[in-house]
Design an enzyme around this catalytic site. Structure first.
Site, PDB file in Angstrom:
ATOM      1  N   SER A 160      -6.399  60.556  47.510  1.00 36.29           N
ATOM      2  CA  SER A 160      -5.889  61.547  48.461  1.00 36.29           C
ATOM      3  C   SER A 160      -6.823  62.726  48.720  1.00 36.29           C
ATOM      4  O   SER A 160      -6.510  63.577  49.558  1.00 36.29           O
ATOM      5  CB  SER A 160      -4.536  62.078  47.981  1.00 36.29           C
ATOM      6  OG  SER A 160      -3.523  61.112  48.172  1.00 36.29           O
ATOM      7  N   LYS A 163      -7.531  63.444  52.269  1.00 36.48           N
ATOM      8  CA  LYS A 163      -6.717  64.271  53.167  1.00 36.48           C
ATOM      9  C   LYS A 163      -7.386  65.584  53.545  1.00 36.48           C
ATOM     10  O   LYS A 163      -6.945  66.264  54.493  1.00 36.48           O
ATOM     11  CB  LYS A 163      -5.336  64.528  52.537  1.00 36.48           C
ATOM     12  CG  LYS A 163      -4.495  63.264  52.397  1.00 36.48           C
ATOM     13  CD  LYS A 163      -3.102  63.591  51.872  1.00 36.48           C
ATOM     14  CE  LYS A 163      -2.208  62.361  51.810  1.00 36.48           C
ATOM     15  NZ  LYS A 163      -2.527  61.466  50.694  1.00 36.48           N
ATOM     16  N   SER A 215       0.509  66.398  49.218  1.00 36.00           N
ATOM     17  CA  SER A 215      -0.281  65.198  49.495  1.00 36.00           C
ATOM     18  C   SER A 215       0.570  64.089  50.124  1.00 36.00           C
ATOM     19  O   SER A 215       0.508  62.922  49.721  1.00 36.00           O
ATOM     20  CB  SER A 215      -0.939  64.692  48.199  1.00 36.00           C
ATOM     21  OG  SER A 215      -1.997  63.814  48.480  1.00 36.00           O
ATOM     22  N   LYS A 325      -7.697  70.078  45.925  1.00 30.95           N
ATOM     23  CA  LYS A 325      -6.962  68.878  46.335  1.00 30.95           C
ATOM     24  C   LYS A 325      -6.995  67.880  45.182  1.00 30.95           C
ATOM     25  O   LYS A 325      -8.024  67.703  44.535  1.00 30.95           O
ATOM     26  CB  LYS A 325      -7.601  68.248  47.592  1.00 30.95           C
ATOM     27  CG  LYS A 325      -6.785  67.111  48.166  1.00 30.95           C
ATOM     28  CD  LYS A 325      -5.509  67.615  48.800  1.00 30.95           C
ATOM     29  CE  LYS A 325      -4.574  66.470  49.168  1.00 30.95           C
ATOM     30  NZ  LYS A 325      -3.939  65.829  47.989  1.00 30.95           N
TER      31      LYS A 325
END
Length: 378
Positions: A160, A163, A215, A325
């Site tokens: 992820s 993203k 997420s 993140k």
């Protein structure tokens, strides 16, 4: 001639006197031949005569050429003083550069000499640390100076963390106030983060909160679908824009197959993730969202609310950390990236750990190590 007696000696002396009296020029010749060499020797030795200026005197000539030759060949003796000799032949005296005043600390010395580009500098009193992750990096941005590295160029799935680029492309190509309808296909995407429902309407900006904080895979698909359904004919699709974006950033080892990170074909390296996170925070909307520990919102067409919590649990634990993140798939393993400010203006440290045993613990340990292992300021 052998002199046999005193009378003979007297006789020789008398004859010599008579000879000198009758030939006075011989006395001068004899005197010159004896005394002149002695005088010349003393004169050259003690008189500091410049031999380079001595020319031989030649007879006077009547023609113009002869006159010029005579002038050039005339004997010239020039005495130079001791001061003149030193001025001409003595080199300039040696000197030392002006001393630099050194402060009590290394960083103070660097700052006093306008060498801030050398900061941070390694503090070798702090030993090296081995991060328990397949790949790890601490990189200063925008200088791209690697402060710590482990398999930093190894390309692998990034889950992820994808993203970050999804958010950049969404903000650059979709107005934040645009209303996006969540499709059933988006809801059926693997993963339930975000708690979205089919038919729900939210703004693109609200979906960005679900995307970056919790997420949400549903939010990533919803944003990509909205762009693809409304793009001009012939325009690149959403994933193509993602790949074009990283290439525009000068990142050539990163590629995306879809916008969520679920695909193992979404790959990058720790080195490139450091650059991606930095570039993402250059977007003020993304930077603001990543600094939030949580966010609450309501659907525009349904009686329902959402409360999203930032999965970056280091946010708030350190005042310098301003975003990050997380990511996880079986192929990628537990992964995490954070960005933090530094004492040096407009400089940031990005930490990324990929496939760590404990992504939060290893990220924290690496960040603490970087702060101690480098001298940042006074």
């Amino acid at each position: 001639m052998k002199i046999k007696n005193k009378n003979t000696i007297v006789e020789v002396l008398n004859k010599t006197k008579i000879f000198i009296k009758n030939n006075p020029k011989m006395l001068g010749i004899l005197g010159i031949s004896i005394i002149l060499p002695v005088l010349l020797t003393l004169f050259f030795y003690y008189g500091n005569v410049n031999l380079a200026t001595i020319n031989i005197l030649s007879p006077q000539k009547t023609s113009e050429t002869a006159t010029e030759t005579t002038t050039q060949n005339r004997l010239k003796l020039k005495l130079i003083s001791e001061n003149e000799f030193l001025d001409k032949f003595n080199p300039a005296p040696a000197f030392l550069p002006k001393p630099i005043q050194i402060n009590t600390t290394l960083s103070g010395f660097l700052k006093s000499n306008s060498a801030l580009d050398l900061l941070p500098t390694r503090n070798w009193a702090v030993p090296f640390k081995d991060v328990e992750a397949y790949s790890a990096i601490a990189i200063e941005m925008p200088t791209k100076r690697i402060l710590y590295g482990k398999n930093v160029y190894q390309v692998r799935p990034i889950a992820s963390i994808t993203k970050l680029v999804t958010a950049v492309v969404a903000f650059e190509n979709i107005d934040p106030d645009t209303i996006v309808t969540i499709s059933q296909d988006a809801i059926e995407t693997e993963g339930a983060a975000g708690g979205l429902v089919g038919g729900e309407k939210l703004t693109a900006e609200e979906l960005a909160y679900a995307l970056l904080l919790e997420s949400s895979n549903d939010a990533a698909i919803a944003l990509a679908e909205h762009y693809n359904d409304n793009r001009e004919e012939g325009a690149p699709d959403f994933v193509e824009l993602m790949n074009m974006k990283v290439q525009n950033w000068g990142i050539n080892d990163t590629s995306f197959e879809e916008p969520t990170g679920l695909s193992a074909n979404n790959t990058s390296s720790a080195n490139s993730i450091g650059k991606i996170l930095y570039e993402a925070t250059q977007n003020k909307d993304i930077a603001y969202i990543m600094r939030q520990t949580s966010h609450a919102t309501e659907a525009l067409n349904k009686d329902m609310a959402h409360y999203w919590i930032n999965l970056n649990t280091l946010l708030g634990a350190y005042p310098e950390i301003i975003g990050g993140k997380t990511g996880f798939t079986d192929e990628a393993g537990p992964s995490m990236a954070i960005i933090a400010t530094t004492p040096n203006s407009d400089r940031y440290v990005v930490i990324a750990v990929l496939n760590a045993i404990d992504r939060v613990a290893e990220t924290r340990e690496l960040y603490n190590w970087v702060k101690e292992a480098y001298i940042w300021e006074e």
